[in-house]
Design a protein around this motif. Sequence first.
Motif, mmCIF file in Angstrom:
data_model
loop_
_atom_site.group_PDB
_atom_site.id
_atom_site.type_symbol
_atom_site.label_atom_id
_atom_site.label_comp_id
_atom_site.label_asym_id
_atom_site.label_seq_id
_atom_site.Cartn_x
_atom_site.Cartn_y
_atom_site.Cartn_z
ATOM 1 N N SER A 1 -3.778 8.827 4.994
ATOM 2 C CA SER A 1 -3.518 8.914 3.569
ATOM 3 C C SER A 1 -2.824 10.224 3.199
ATOM 4 N N GLY B 1 -7.453 8.830 -2.226
ATOM 5 C CA GLY B 1 -7.114 7.453 -1.917
ATOM 6 C C GLY B 1 -7.281 7.077 -0.463
ATOM 7 N N HIS C 1 -9.697 5.872 1.209
ATOM 8 C CA HIS C 1 -10.433 4.642 1.517
ATOM 9 C C HIS C 1 -9.516 3.423 1.599
ATOM 10 N N ARG C 2 -8.334 3.519 1.002
ATOM 11 C CA ARG C 2 -7.412 2.375 1.004
ATOM 12 C C ARG C 2 -6.877 2.041 2.395
ATOM 13 N N PHE C 3 -7.034 2.956 3.330
ATOM 14 C CA PHE C 3 -6.408 2.801 4.637
ATOM 15 C C PHE C 3 -7.354 2.247 5.692
ATOM 16 N N GLU C 4 -8.597 1.966 5.314
ATOM 17 C CA GLU C 4 -9.572 1.559 6.320
ATOM 18 C C GLU C 4 -9.162 0.285 7.053
ATOM 19 N N ALA D 1 2.129 1.930 -3.375
ATOM 20 C CA ALA D 1 1.069 2.474 -4.228
ATOM 21 C C ALA D 1 0.920 3.970 -4.015
ATOM 22 N N VAL D 2 1.057 4.423 -2.766
ATOM 23 C CA VAL D 2 0.984 5.856 -2.476
ATOM 24 C C VAL D 2 2.167 6.580 -3.113
ATOM 25 N N ASP E 1 -8.617 7.422 8.386
ATOM 26 C CA ASP E 1 -8.240 7.052 7.022
ATOM 27 C C ASP E 1 -7.638 8.250 6.297
ATOM 28 N N ASP F 1 1.711 7.332 -6.669
ATOM 29 C CA ASP F 1 0.812 8.453 -6.953
ATOM 30 C C ASP F 1 1.563 9.764 -7.106
ATOM 31 N N LEU G 1 0.833 -1.192 0.000
ATOM 32 C CA LEU G 1 0.000 0.000 0.000
ATOM 33 C C LEU G 1 0.871 1.247 0.000
#
Length: 258
Positions: free
Chosen positions: A167, A135, A137-140, A31-32, A163, A35, A28
């Motif tokens: 992020s 982005g 929501h990716r951290f939930e 992925a950040v 979240d 970005d 993850l």
Amino acid sequence: MTRQLLRAERSGPQTASVVTDLPFKPQLVKAVFRDVTSLHVSRPAAWAAASVTRTVLTEIIDGARSAAVEEARTRLIPKDLISAIDRNVEVEVGSAWYLHSPTFHGLMGEVRNADGALVSLRERRGTRTPSGVAGAHRFEAGVRRLLGSRGVRAVPAMVRDLDGIASVFLTALARDAAKVVREGGVKRFGTVSLVVAAEPAPAPLLKDPLLVLSTRRGDGRTVGGDDVLAAVTMQLFGDLRQRAITEAAEMTRNTSAN
């Protein structure tokens, strides 16, 4: 061949256990980074960034938990997040998220343009949503794991804010780490000291150990673990900064050793 197999059997589970302790997975984190930069991100850099984010969110959650305990509540609500930030200025991170969260709308204050006209919240947000907000929501899953590890639960609105803060903070950390690589070190470095009213300010340190991170070594195509630690000096201050750097450095040492 036998020696190699024994080494793999001995080191593999240890490395895996260290990484699985992180609520925010290195995949993850990478992925950040993608970005905000096209640079390659090393595994130590991903582990360090994940560790720093965990340290910051843990401090926020612990502060919110203390506020909830004072009101005899077991579940965290957005008001607890505000209390945590009010009581500890070191955790006021991810500020770009505040413009997008109902929790903070009443606390941002009025902003006026050069003509004295009130700037609307939509105008202040800008025309493009920052990638860290888009982005969030990716951290939930990671946030919920971290809450569980601290022995608390949170209402959905509180999870959403955590979240978003995670992020936006990690996005800014990635952006600064990439800047460290491009510029060959930290070009803007400062310290913040918390002082008590009516007491003299502490004397500046003649040799700040964090300044070691201001000079970069390595190629200009890869974000390394030290680049992330250098970015931490730009994003955090005080005891939280020192703890984040210490824990991230320990994380990269453990994983590299294994």
